[in-house]
Design a protein around this motif. Structure first.
Motif, PDB file in Angstrom:
ATOM      1  N   ASP A   1       0.617  -1.207   0.086  1.00  0.00           N
ATOM      2  CA  ASP A   1      -0.107   0.114   0.085  1.00  0.00           C
ATOM      3  C   ASP A   1       0.964   1.118  -0.097  1.00  0.00           C
ATOM      4  OD1 ASP A   1      -2.074  -1.623   0.153  1.00  0.00           O
ATOM      5  OD2 ASP A   1      -2.691  -1.358   2.050  1.00  0.00           O
ATOM      6  N   GLN A   2       1.677   1.282   0.831  1.00  0.00           N
ATOM      7  CA  GLN A   2       2.584   2.473   0.987  1.00  0.00           C
ATOM      8  C   GLN A   2       3.539   2.729  -0.220  1.00  0.00           C
ATOM      9  OE1 GLN A   2       2.114   0.115   3.550  1.00  0.00           O
ATOM     10  NE2 GLN A   2       1.429   1.076   5.223  1.00  0.00           N
ATOM     11  N   MET A   3       3.887   1.665  -0.693  1.00  0.00           N
ATOM     12  CA  MET A   3       4.786   1.689  -1.889  1.00  0.00           C
ATOM     13  C   MET A   3       4.084   2.202  -3.146  1.00  0.00           C
ATOM     14  SD  MET A   3       8.014   1.088  -2.390  1.00  0.00           S
ATOM     15  CE  MET A   3       8.872  -0.378  -1.207  1.00  0.00           C
ATOM     16  N   ALA A   4       3.019   1.644  -3.404  1.00  0.00           N
ATOM     17  CA  ALA A   4       2.302   2.205  -4.470  1.00  0.00           C
ATOM     18  C   ALA A   4       1.982   3.577  -4.456  1.00  0.00           C
ATOM     19  CB  ALA A   4       1.139   1.243  -4.574  1.00  0.00           C
ATOM     20  N   SER A   5       1.764   4.026  -3.113  1.00  0.00           N
ATOM     21  CA  SER A   5       1.191   5.527  -2.796  1.00  0.00           C
ATOM     22  C   SER A   5       2.293   6.384  -3.102  1.00  0.00           C
ATOM     23  CB  SER A   5       0.637   5.750  -1.599  1.00  0.00           C
ATOM     24  OG  SER A   5       0.357   6.924  -1.227  1.00  0.00           O
ATOM     25  N   SER A   6       3.627   5.833  -2.451  1.00  0.00           N
ATOM     26  CA  SER A   6       4.636   6.783  -2.530  1.00  0.00           C
ATOM     27  C   SER A   6       5.402   6.741  -4.019  1.00  0.00           C
ATOM     28  CB  SER A   6       5.687   6.253  -1.614  1.00  0.00           C
ATOM     29  OG  SER A   6       6.694   7.028  -1.205  1.00  0.00           O
ATOM     30  N   VAL A   7       5.501   5.659  -4.620  1.00  0.00           N
ATOM     31  CA  VAL A   7       6.178   5.714  -5.933  1.00  0.00           C
ATOM     32  C   VAL A   7       5.535   6.028  -7.095  1.00  0.00           C
ATOM     33  CG1 VAL A   7       7.249   4.072  -7.697  1.00  0.00           C
ATOM     34  CG2 VAL A   7       7.699   3.800  -5.224  1.00  0.00           C
ATOM     35  N   GLY A   8       4.081   5.550  -7.063  1.00  0.00           N
ATOM     36  CA  GLY A   8       3.129   6.257  -8.212  1.00  0.00           C
ATOM     37  C   GLY A   8       3.307   5.459  -9.480  1.00  0.00           C
ATOM     38  N   GLY A   9       2.217   5.562 -10.302  1.00  0.00           N
ATOM     39  CA  GLY A   9       2.085   4.905 -11.415  1.00  0.00           C
ATOM     40  C   GLY A   9       1.624   3.557 -11.402  1.00  0.00           C
ATOM     41  N   ILE A  10       1.817   2.709 -12.368  1.00  0.00           N
ATOM     42  CA  ILE A  10       1.828   1.390 -12.465  1.00  0.00           C
ATOM     43  C   ILE A  10       3.137   0.741 -12.144  1.00  0.00           C
ATOM     44  CG2 ILE A  10       0.839  -0.660 -13.616  1.00  0.00           C
ATOM     45  CD1 ILE A  10      -0.826   1.290 -15.395  1.00  0.00           C
ATOM     46  N   ILE A  11       3.076   0.122 -11.138  1.00  0.00           N
ATOM     47  CA  ILE A  11       4.351  -0.821 -10.871  1.00  0.00           C
ATOM     48  C   ILE A  11       4.010  -2.051 -10.252  1.00  0.00           C
ATOM     49  CG2 ILE A  11       5.448   1.542  -9.870  1.00  0.00           C
ATOM     50  CD1 ILE A  11       4.798   0.734  -7.098  1.00  0.00           C
ATOM     51  N   SER A  12       5.248  -2.881 -10.686  1.00  0.00           N
ATOM     52  CA  SER A  12       5.405  -4.207  -9.952  1.00  0.00           C
ATOM     53  C   SER A  12       6.381  -4.196  -9.103  1.00  0.00           C
ATOM     54  CB  SER A  12       5.476  -5.215 -11.108  1.00  0.00           C
ATOM     55  OG  SER A  12       6.985  -5.018 -11.592  1.00  0.00           O
ATOM     56  N   ILE A  13       6.074  -4.992  -8.074  1.00  0.00           N
ATOM     57  CA  ILE A  13       7.058  -4.766  -6.763  1.00  0.00           C
ATOM     58  C   ILE A  13       7.429  -6.295  -6.276  1.00  0.00           C
ATOM     59  CG2 ILE A  13       7.467  -3.967  -4.323  1.00  0.00           C
ATOM     60  CD1 ILE A  13       5.152  -2.174  -4.811  1.00  0.00           C
ATOM     61  N   ASP A  14       8.626  -6.572  -6.425  1.00  0.00           N
ATOM     62  CA  ASP A  14       8.767  -8.136  -5.784  1.00  0.00           C
ATOM     63  C   ASP A  14       9.698  -7.817  -4.288  1.00  0.00           C
ATOM     64  OD1 ASP A  14      10.157 -10.494  -5.016  1.00  0.00           O
ATOM     65  OD2 ASP A  14      10.740 -10.820  -7.170  1.00  0.00           O
ATOM     66  N   PHE A  15       9.017  -8.195  -3.213  1.00  0.00           N
ATOM     67  CA  PHE A  15       9.380  -8.216  -2.012  1.00  0.00           C
ATOM     68  C   PHE A  15      10.294  -9.079  -1.351  1.00  0.00           C
ATOM     69  CE2 PHE A  15       5.462  -5.585  -2.173  1.00  0.00           C
ATOM     70  CZ  PHE A  15       5.819  -4.240  -1.712  1.00  0.00           C
ATOM     71  N   LYS A  16      10.965 -10.009  -2.312  1.00  0.00           N
ATOM     72  CA  LYS A  16      11.856 -11.082  -1.882  1.00  0.00           C
ATOM     73  C   LYS A  16      12.945 -10.614  -0.844  1.00  0.00           C
ATOM     74  CE  LYS A  16      14.533 -14.821  -3.477  1.00  0.00           C
ATOM     75  NZ  LYS A  16      15.083 -15.756  -4.469  1.00  0.00           N
ATOM     76  N   ASP A  17      13.663  -9.368  -1.202  1.00  0.00           N
ATOM     77  CA  ASP A  17      14.434  -8.739  -0.344  1.00  0.00           C
ATOM     78  C   ASP A  17      13.481  -7.477   0.400  1.00  0.00           C
ATOM     79  OD1 ASP A  17      16.270  -7.163   1.372  1.00  0.00           O
ATOM     80  OD2 ASP A  17      17.460  -7.135  -0.287  1.00  0.00           O
ATOM     81  N   ASN A  18      13.018  -7.736   1.296  1.00  0.00           N
ATOM     82  CA  ASN A  18      11.917  -6.612   1.919  1.00  0.00           C
ATOM     83  C   ASN A  18      12.697  -5.422   2.129  1.00  0.00           C
ATOM     84  OD1 ASN A  18       9.100  -6.052   2.477  1.00  0.00           O
ATOM     85  ND2 ASN A  18       9.952  -5.892   4.613  1.00  0.00           N
ATOM     86  N   ALA A  19      14.051  -5.330   2.470  1.00  0.00           N
ATOM     87  CA  ALA A  19      14.581  -4.214   2.647  1.00  0.00           C
ATOM     88  C   ALA A  19      14.928  -3.429   1.272  1.00  0.00           C
ATOM     89  CB  ALA A  19      15.874  -4.326   3.467  1.00  0.00           C
ATOM     90  N   ASN A  20      15.002  -4.112   0.246  1.00  0.00           N
ATOM     91  CA  ASN A  20      15.362  -3.604  -1.144  1.00  0.00           C
ATOM     92  C   ASN A  20      14.554  -4.179  -2.083  1.00  0.00           C
ATOM     93  OD1 ASN A  20      18.174  -2.011  -0.456  1.00  0.00           O
ATOM     94  ND2 ASN A  20      18.327  -4.179   0.538  1.00  0.00           N
ATOM     95  N   PRO A  21      13.282  -3.800  -1.995  1.00  0.00           N
ATOM     96  CA  PRO A  21      12.327  -4.357  -3.041  1.00  0.00           C
ATOM     97  C   PRO A  21      12.570  -4.105  -4.397  1.00  0.00           C
ATOM     98  CG  PRO A  21      11.240  -2.456  -1.731  1.00  0.00           C
ATOM     99  CD  PRO A  21      12.565  -2.989  -1.231  1.00  0.00           C
ATOM    100  N   ILE A  22      12.347  -4.881  -5.445  1.00  0.00           N
ATOM    101  CA  ILE A  22      12.540  -4.698  -6.778  1.00  0.00           C
ATOM    102  C   ILE A  22      11.268  -4.121  -7.368  1.00  0.00           C
ATOM    103  CG2 ILE A  22      13.070  -5.730  -9.186  1.00  0.00           C
ATOM    104  CD1 ILE A  22      14.666  -7.744  -7.598  1.00  0.00           C
ATOM    105  N   ILE A  23      11.381  -2.823  -7.863  1.00  0.00           N
ATOM    106  CA  ILE A  23      10.249  -2.213  -8.356  1.00  0.00           C
ATOM    107  C   ILE A  23      10.458  -1.776  -9.821  1.00  0.00           C
ATOM    108  CG2 ILE A  23       9.027   0.157  -8.244  1.00  0.00           C
ATOM    109  CD1 ILE A  23      10.305   0.164  -5.209  1.00  0.00           C
ATOM    110  N   ASN A  24       9.597  -2.106 -10.724  1.00  0.00           N
ATOM    111  CA  ASN A  24       9.542  -1.958 -11.955  1.00  0.00           C
ATOM    112  C   ASN A  24       8.267  -0.947 -12.604  1.00  0.00           C
ATOM    113  OD1 ASN A  24      12.125  -3.004 -12.821  1.00  0.00           O
ATOM    114  ND2 ASN A  24      10.997  -4.881 -12.254  1.00  0.00           N
ATOM    115  N   LYS A  25       8.436   0.008 -13.231  1.00  0.00           N
ATOM    116  CA  LYS A  25       7.251   0.678 -13.774  1.00  0.00           C
ATOM    117  C   LYS A  25       6.816   0.059 -14.973  1.00  0.00           C
ATOM    118  CE  LYS A  25       7.083   4.841 -11.655  1.00  0.00           C
ATOM    119  NZ  LYS A  25       5.854   5.787 -11.420  1.00  0.00           N
TER     120      LYS A  25
END
Length: 425
Positions: A206-230
C-alpha cells in the motif's frame, strides 16, 4: 507564499499543469475548488503565513497479488486520482500539528516520540511514528502546521491510511530534507509507523504504490530492497474503465481477520523451516497437506496455496500488459479473484456472515460483465470494495446497476495517476 497568494495562484490557473497531471483534465475544476477550500480552512485554523506549501499523496488500487506482500511476495499496483492533500507551513516550535477535515487535530511534541498507548489505532500514532523513524534514520524533522483534506474512501481498500502516512513522510522530506529521501524509503518509514505505532500488521504494498506512483510491479523477496519496475501501459487506451464499487462494508474491528492471513501463511512456512512462504514450493505443500491441515488447519493450507498461485499470476499479468494483451489480462484478473474468494477467503468475515456485500457485488458484476470485462475483490477484503474492468461503452450501465443496490455514489470510475507522493507547490 502567503495564504492569499497561494489562493490566487490556484484560482488564476498557475497550478493547472500539475493539477491536470494529478487529476486529469476532467478533474481540474473540482481540484481548484478543493485546493482553495483547503487554503481557506488552513487560514481559519492557523492564521496568515508567508511560507505555505502544498503536498499530495494518492490512494492506490491493487491490480494483482492479493495478500502476498507480507510474505515477501509479488504485487502489481497503481496510484489513483484520489488523494490526501495538505496545506503546510513550518513553525518555530518543536511540534507538528495536523488538522484533518472532519477530525480533531493531532499535536505531536518532539520531546517524546515514543509509542503512546492512547494513540494506538489513531492518526496521531502515524504522525508520531513517522517523525520517530525520521529521527532514528538520522533525517531532519521540524515544527509545522498542516491542514489535510482526503477524498480517498476510508475503509474502502484504496488505502487511505497509507496515503496519509506517505503524505506525512513526503512533507517531512520536502520541508526539512530537501526531498533527498527516496520514495521507496518514504514507503518503508510509513509502513513502520503503521506496524509499530498504529499497531496494525500490514505489508509494504500500500505504502509503496502510494509513494512511488504510476503502475508498478514490486517484488518483496528482499523486503529491505524491493525490486520495483514501472509497467508501461496506458489504461486510458485500453477501452476499459477502472470501476471501484464501495459496498459499504467497514474495515473497523477487523484487525484480527487481517492478521490471521499472514500469521497462517507464516505458520505453514515455519513447517518447512522458512520465516515466510517465499521460497516454499507448492509441490511440497501438496505433498505434506495431510500433516499441515492436521497441524495448522485447512484454511492455512488453502491460503498458502493461494499465495503461491497469485505470485505466478502477478508475473503473468505484467507480461500481458506489456504485450498489450488485455484479454489475457482480464482472464488473469478473474482467476486471481476466484482464488481470493475460494482459497484466501477474504471476501467476507466469519465474524458476521450476514454481511456479504462483496459477495453480492461480485455476483452482480459477473452477471453484467461475463465475457466482456473482469471483476475481483479489491485490497484487503472482508469489507470495502470490488475492482472491475468495464468496457467504456458499458460504464454508465454498470455504474447505474451497482448504485441501484449499493447506493448513489458507490461506484467510482477512477484514473491511474503517474505521480506518487509529491510536493505540488
Amino acid at each position: 507564499m502567503t495564504n492569499s497568494q497561494l489562493k490566487n495562484s490556484i484560482l488564476n490557473g498557475e497550478l493547472d499543469a500539475i493539477l491536470t497531471e494529478l487529476y486529469g483534465a476532467d478533474g481540474l475544476s473540482a481540484a481548484r475548488e478543493r485546493y482553495t477550500k483547503a487554503v481557506d480552512s488552513f487560514t481559519e485554523i492557523f492564521g496568515a503565513r508567508d511560507n505555505l506549501a502544498i503536498y499530495s499523496a494518492p490512494g492506490r488500487t491493487e491490480i494483482g497479488g492479493n495478500h502476498t506482500d507480507h510474505n515477501l511476495g509479488k504485487v502489481l499496483a497503481a496510484s489513483i486520482n484520489l488523494d490526501v492533500i495538505a496545506i503546510v507551513s513550518k513553525n518555530d516550535k518543536n511540534v507538528i500539528t495536523v488538522k484533518s477535515e472532519g477530525y480533531n487535530g493531532d499535536v505531536i511534541d518532539f520531546s517524546d516520540l515514543s509509542i503512546q498507548q492512547k494513540e494506538i489505532n489513531k492518526s496521531a500514532s502515524l504522525v508520531r511514528g513517522t517523525a520517530a523513524k525520521f529521527v532514528e534514520a538520522g533525517y531532519n524533522i521540524g515544527g509545522l502546521d498542516a491542514y489535510t483534506i482526503s477524498n480517498v474512501l476510508k475503509g474502502s481498500g484504496l488505502s487511505s491510511s497509507a496515503a496519509f502516512e506517505v503524505l506525512i513522510g513526503t512533507i517531512l522530506n520536502g520541508e526539512f530534507n530537501n526531498q533527498t529521501i527516496s520514495a521507496v524509503e518514504i514507503a518503508q518509514i510509513a509502513q513502520y509507523a503503521e506496524n509499530v505505532y498504529f499497531q496494525k500488521p500490514c505489508g509494504l504494498m500500500d505504502q509503496m504504490a502510494s509513494s512511488v506512483g504510476g503502475i508498478i510491479s514490486i517484488d518483496f523477496k528482499d523486503n529491505a530492497n524491493p525490486i520495483i519496475n514501472k509497467v508501461d501501459f496506458d489504461f486510458t487506451q485500453s477501452g476499459y474503465a477502472l470501476c471501484i464499487v464501495d459496498t459499504g462494508g467497514s474495515h473497523a474491528d477487523l484487525t484480527d481477520e487481517y492478521a490471521s492471513i499472514p500469521n497462517e501463511m507464516k505458520s505453514v512456512a515455519g513447517h518447512f523451516g522458512a520465516p515466510t512462504l517465499r521460497g516454499v514450493k507448492k509441490d511440497d505443500i501438496v505433498a505434506n497437506a495431510k500433516v499441515l491441515r492436521e497441524t495448522f488447519g485447512d484454511r492455512a493450507v488453502l491460503r498458502s496455496l493461494h499465495y503461491l498461485d497469485d505470485n505466478e499470476i502477478v508475473d503473468q499479468e505484467q507480461k500481458a500488459l506489456l504485450a498489450g494483451d488485455f484479454e489475457e489480462f482480464k482472464r488473469l484478473i478473474i482467476k486471481s479473484g476466484n482464488s481470493s474468494y475460494k482459497y484466501l477467503q477474504n471476501v467476507y468475515t466469519s465474524q458476521n456472515v450476514a454481511e456479504q456485500g462483496l459477495s453480492l457485488a461480485l455476483y452482480l458484476a459477473e452477471g453484467i460483465l461475463e465475457g466482456k470485462g473482469a471483476w475481483r475483490v479489491h485490497g484487503g477484503g472482508f469489507g470495502g470494495t470490488t475492482q472491475n474492468f468495464v468496457p467504456l461503452s458499458m460504464a454508465n450501465e454498470f455504474k447505474e446497476k451497482m448504485e441501484s443496490v449499493f447506493g448513489v455514489g458507490s461506484c467510482h470510475i477512477l484514473q491511474i495517476r503517474n505521480l506518487g507522493g509529491t510536493k505540488v507547490l
